[in-house]
Design a protein around this motif. Structure first.
Motif, PDB file in Angstrom:
ATOM      1  N   PRO A   1      10.822   9.006   2.639  1.00  0.00           N
ATOM      2  CA  PRO A   1      10.110   9.067   3.916  1.00  0.00           C
ATOM      3  C   PRO A   1       8.588   8.970   3.786  1.00  0.00           C
ATOM      4  O   PRO A   1       7.926   8.424   4.659  1.00  0.00           O
ATOM      5  CB  PRO A   1      10.532  10.425   4.482  1.00  0.00           C
ATOM      6  CG  PRO A   1      11.858  10.716   3.856  1.00  0.00           C
ATOM      7  CD  PRO A   1      11.788  10.123   2.479  1.00  0.00           C
ATOM      8  N   ALA A   2       8.026   9.501   2.710  1.00  0.00           N
ATOM      9  CA  ALA A   2       6.571   9.525   2.582  1.00  0.00           C
ATOM     10  C   ALA A   2       5.966   8.141   2.440  1.00  0.00           C
ATOM     11  O   ALA A   2       4.765   7.958   2.681  1.00  0.00           O
ATOM     12  CB  ALA A   2       6.169  10.383   1.379  1.00  0.00           C
ATOM     13  N   VAL A   3       6.756   7.152   2.036  1.00  0.00           N
ATOM     14  CA  VAL A   3       6.211   5.805   1.826  1.00  0.00           C
ATOM     15  C   VAL A   3       6.911   4.762   2.678  1.00  0.00           C
ATOM     16  O   VAL A   3       6.719   3.569   2.474  1.00  0.00           O
ATOM     17  CB  VAL A   3       6.299   5.395   0.331  1.00  0.00           C
ATOM     18  CG1 VAL A   3       5.373   6.243  -0.515  1.00  0.00           C
ATOM     19  CG2 VAL A   3       7.730   5.470  -0.179  1.00  0.00           C
ATOM     20  N   VAL A   4       7.722   5.194   3.652  1.00  0.00           N
ATOM     21  CA  VAL A   4       8.513   4.222   4.392  1.00  0.00           C
ATOM     22  C   VAL A   4       7.640   3.245   5.174  1.00  0.00           C
ATOM     23  O   VAL A   4       7.976   2.065   5.308  1.00  0.00           O
ATOM     24  CB  VAL A   4       9.522   4.946   5.319  1.00  0.00           C
ATOM     25  CG1 VAL A   4       8.829   5.672   6.456  1.00  0.00           C
ATOM     26  CG2 VAL A   4      10.553   3.957   5.863  1.00  0.00           C
ATOM     27  N   GLY A   5       6.493   3.692   5.693  1.00  0.00           N
ATOM     28  CA  GLY A   5       5.613   2.792   6.418  1.00  0.00           C
ATOM     29  C   GLY A   5       5.063   1.699   5.525  1.00  0.00           C
ATOM     30  O   GLY A   5       5.077   0.511   5.873  1.00  0.00           O
ATOM     31  N   ARG A   6       4.590   2.087   4.345  1.00  0.00           N
ATOM     32  CA  ARG A   6       4.020   1.101   3.424  1.00  0.00           C
ATOM     33  C   ARG A   6       5.097   0.204   2.827  1.00  0.00           C
ATOM     34  O   ARG A   6       4.873  -0.998   2.633  1.00  0.00           O
ATOM     35  CB  ARG A   6       3.275   1.826   2.305  1.00  0.00           C
ATOM     36  CG  ARG A   6       1.907   2.363   2.728  1.00  0.00           C
ATOM     37  CD  ARG A   6       1.350   3.344   1.728  1.00  0.00           C
ATOM     38  NE  ARG A   6       2.058   4.625   1.800  1.00  0.00           N
ATOM     39  CZ  ARG A   6       2.055   5.527   0.837  1.00  0.00           C
ATOM     40  NH1 ARG A   6       1.412   5.276  -0.303  1.00  0.00           N
ATOM     41  NH2 ARG A   6       2.703   6.668   0.988  1.00  0.00           N
ATOM     42  N   ALA A   7       6.270   0.764   2.538  1.00  0.00           N
ATOM     43  CA  ALA A   7       7.362  -0.056   2.008  1.00  0.00           C
ATOM     44  C   ALA A   7       7.807  -1.078   3.040  1.00  0.00           C
ATOM     45  O   ALA A   7       8.055  -2.248   2.718  1.00  0.00           O
ATOM     46  CB  ALA A   7       8.529   0.833   1.597  1.00  0.00           C
ATOM     47  N   ASN A   8       7.910  -0.649   4.289  1.00  0.00           N
ATOM     48  CA  ASN A   8       8.290  -1.568   5.349  1.00  0.00           C
ATOM     49  C   ASN A   8       7.227  -2.644   5.534  1.00  0.00           C
ATOM     50  O   ASN A   8       7.537  -3.815   5.783  1.00  0.00           O
ATOM     51  CB  ASN A   8       8.498  -0.799   6.657  1.00  0.00           C
ATOM     52  CG  ASN A   8       9.119  -1.646   7.738  1.00  0.00           C
ATOM     53  OD1 ASN A   8      10.129  -2.300   7.530  1.00  0.00           O
ATOM     54  ND2 ASN A   8       8.508  -1.648   8.913  1.00  0.00           N
ATOM     55  N   ALA A   9       5.961  -2.263   5.386  1.00  0.00           N
ATOM     56  CA  ALA A   9       4.878  -3.237   5.506  1.00  0.00           C
ATOM     57  C   ALA A   9       4.943  -4.270   4.390  1.00  0.00           C
ATOM     58  O   ALA A   9       4.740  -5.470   4.629  1.00  0.00           O
ATOM     59  CB  ALA A   9       3.532  -2.510   5.478  1.00  0.00           C
ATOM     60  N   ALA A  10       5.211  -3.822   3.159  1.00  0.00           N
ATOM     61  CA  ALA A  10       5.332  -4.759   2.045  1.00  0.00           C
ATOM     62  C   ALA A  10       6.498  -5.722   2.278  1.00  0.00           C
ATOM     63  O   ALA A  10       6.388  -6.937   2.045  1.00  0.00           O
ATOM     64  CB  ALA A  10       5.527  -3.992   0.738  1.00  0.00           C
ATOM     65  N   TYR A  11       7.609  -5.184   2.738  1.00  0.00           N
ATOM     66  CA  TYR A  11       8.793  -5.987   3.035  1.00  0.00           C
ATOM     67  C   TYR A  11       8.461  -7.053   4.084  1.00  0.00           C
ATOM     68  O   TYR A  11       8.777  -8.235   3.925  1.00  0.00           O
ATOM     69  CB  TYR A  11       9.899  -5.067   3.524  1.00  0.00           C
ATOM     70  CG  TYR A  11      11.218  -5.718   3.865  1.00  0.00           C
ATOM     71  CD1 TYR A  11      12.300  -5.619   2.996  1.00  0.00           C
ATOM     72  CD2 TYR A  11      11.397  -6.401   5.058  1.00  0.00           C
ATOM     73  CE1 TYR A  11      13.524  -6.193   3.314  1.00  0.00           C
ATOM     74  CE2 TYR A  11      12.608  -6.984   5.388  1.00  0.00           C
ATOM     75  CZ  TYR A  11      13.668  -6.872   4.516  1.00  0.00           C
ATOM     76  OH  TYR A  11      14.872  -7.452   4.847  1.00  0.00           O
TER      77      TYR A  11
END
Length: 423
Positions: free
Chosen positions: A343-353
């Motif tokens: 959860p702590a990196v879901v925003g950045r992971a989704n952005a990279a995706y």
């Protein structure tokens, strides 16, 4: 018994209503914006290309920074700000057009800023949904959100066409601006308040972007899906760049017939969104994701093979089948990212995706157009169809096929410790 009895259900219902309204409004703009450019400025091919590029660029340039911003704070205020900002930007088009002061350069700027706000909203809401919905209910929640997208694609263009006929293209954009205001009102109904991110986790933006990229592309479940999405989007835009020219010049189809074929895709998407939960219960999360990726990727090989009086029917069936598969697989891919990434990196992971999967769109369109000029429309469409059909190869032999439920993709303790922000 009410449909949304619990508080968290009512909160999600507000988010769902917000998305439903804004999706229909955005589809009106998809029709009205290019027509407004033609009506107001007699825009030619080069200007239309710049207008499209202005809409695509934020996905390529801004998504990674948006992901950092999203993970650094609460998501709901960002959603509200993006909705209000888009209402202002889209509302400026009819206001300045009626006042006689809108220039095409100003339209480019409005589309660019509105596109950046859309990137912020879309990336934030994918990260926000898991805070409202328990993990076991994410498939249900995302299927409902996907239904809104599919319904918007079905109803929005027709409604947009009617409004354009009655009011003209620039004035029709008022309804999209209003849809963002209504969306913001629904978001204000959400009672749930996210906890503030833990202090002390911020580092340089470059480090945070790298951390999100590792969380996405280092994940054995997310990585193959990301590569499939990038391949699919590249060849989809490859085909889209020359499909209309082929349909008009080679097949002799009218605008009305082409529009009806596009509607078949939307009908398939609506049915797919309705079928998601039933399919997952019966067949399992991973098998459904992979099977519907195959279903979405293969039918467009039929485009260059269609000919004669049956061509419209063949194309309509191809797009209907693709719409069904794409609605299911897109919803499942979102759920997978929400569950498989800490959860702590879901925003950045989704952005990279999304940077990878959306960043290839202009490249695919450019490649399709160039190859169509070099070897002809039909051979180029065959190349695009074959490339699209190969997209699922990334996932066919991946660990995704073993997932019975989305919960099975939750990160292992070691993966969480690697990806979580430093304290």
């Amino acid at each position: 018994m009410t449909l949304f009895k619990r508080v968290e259900d009512r909160d999600f219902a507000s988010l769902w209503a917000a998305q439903s309204v804004s999706q229909v409004g955005s589809q009106i703009t998809t029709v009205a914006l290019p027509l407004a450019a033609v009506a107001l400025f007699d825009a030619g091919p080069a200007q239309m290309g710049l207008l499209n590029a202005a809409g695509y660029l934020p996905a390529l340039l801004f998504t990674l920074l948006a992901g950092v911003w999203i993970d650094r704070g609460r998501r709901l205020p960002l959603l509200l700000g993006a909705d209000l900002g888009r209402a202002v930007m889209i509302g400026l088009i009819p206001i300045t057009a009626l006042a006689g002061i809108l220039k095409i350069e100003g339209l480019y700027l409005i589309v660019l800023v509105s596109g950046a706000l859309t990137v912020l909203f879309d990336t934030a809401y994918h990260a926000y949904v898991p805070t409202l919905v328990p993990g076991r209910s994410l498939t249900r929640a995302n299927s409902r959100l996907q239904f809104s997208v599919s319904f918007g694609q079905l109803a929005g263009p027709g409604l947009g066409g009617l409004l354009i006929q009655l009011l003209g293209a620039p004035v029709a954009l008022v309804f999209d601006a209003a849809s963002f205001l209504v969306s913001a009102l629904f978001l204000l109904r959400i009672r749930h308040r996210e906890p503030a991110p833990a202090p002390g986790g911020r580092r340089q933006i470059r480090q945070e972007i790298a951390e999100g990229s590792r969380a996405a592309f280092g994940n054995r479940h997310v990585r193959p899906v990301a590569l499939e999405a990038a391949t699919f989007n590249f060849f989809s835009q490859f085909i889209a760049a020359i499909y209309v020219l082929y349909a008009v010049h080679d097949l002799g189809l009218s605008a009305g017939v082409i529009g009806t074929i596009a509607s078949a895709a939307a009908v398939g998407a609506v049915l797919g969104a309705l079928a998601i939960q039933s399919l997952v219960r019966r067949l399992g999360f991973g098998p459904v994701l992979i099977a519907t990726m195959v279903i979405a990727s293969t039918p467009l090989v039929a485009i260059p093979l269609a000919s004669g009086p049956a061509a419209p029917f063949v194309l309509a069936v191809a797009y209907f089948v693709q719409g069904f598969g794409l609605a299911v697989s897109a919803s499942q891919a979102v759920t997978l990212r929400q569950v498989a990434v800490p959860p702590a990196v879901v925003g950045r992971a989704n952005a990279a995706y999304r940077t990878l999967s959306f960043g290839v769109l202009p490249l695919g369109a450019l490649t399709g157009g160039l190859l169509g000029d070099l070897i002809g429309l039909r051979p180029a469409l065959l190349v695009g169809g074959i490339g699209l059909a190969l997209a699922p190869m990334w996932v066919l032999l991946s660990p995704v096929r073993h997932l019975r439920t989305a919960e099975d993709a939750r990160p292992r303790p070691a993966e969480v410790s690697v990806s979580a922000p430093e304290s």
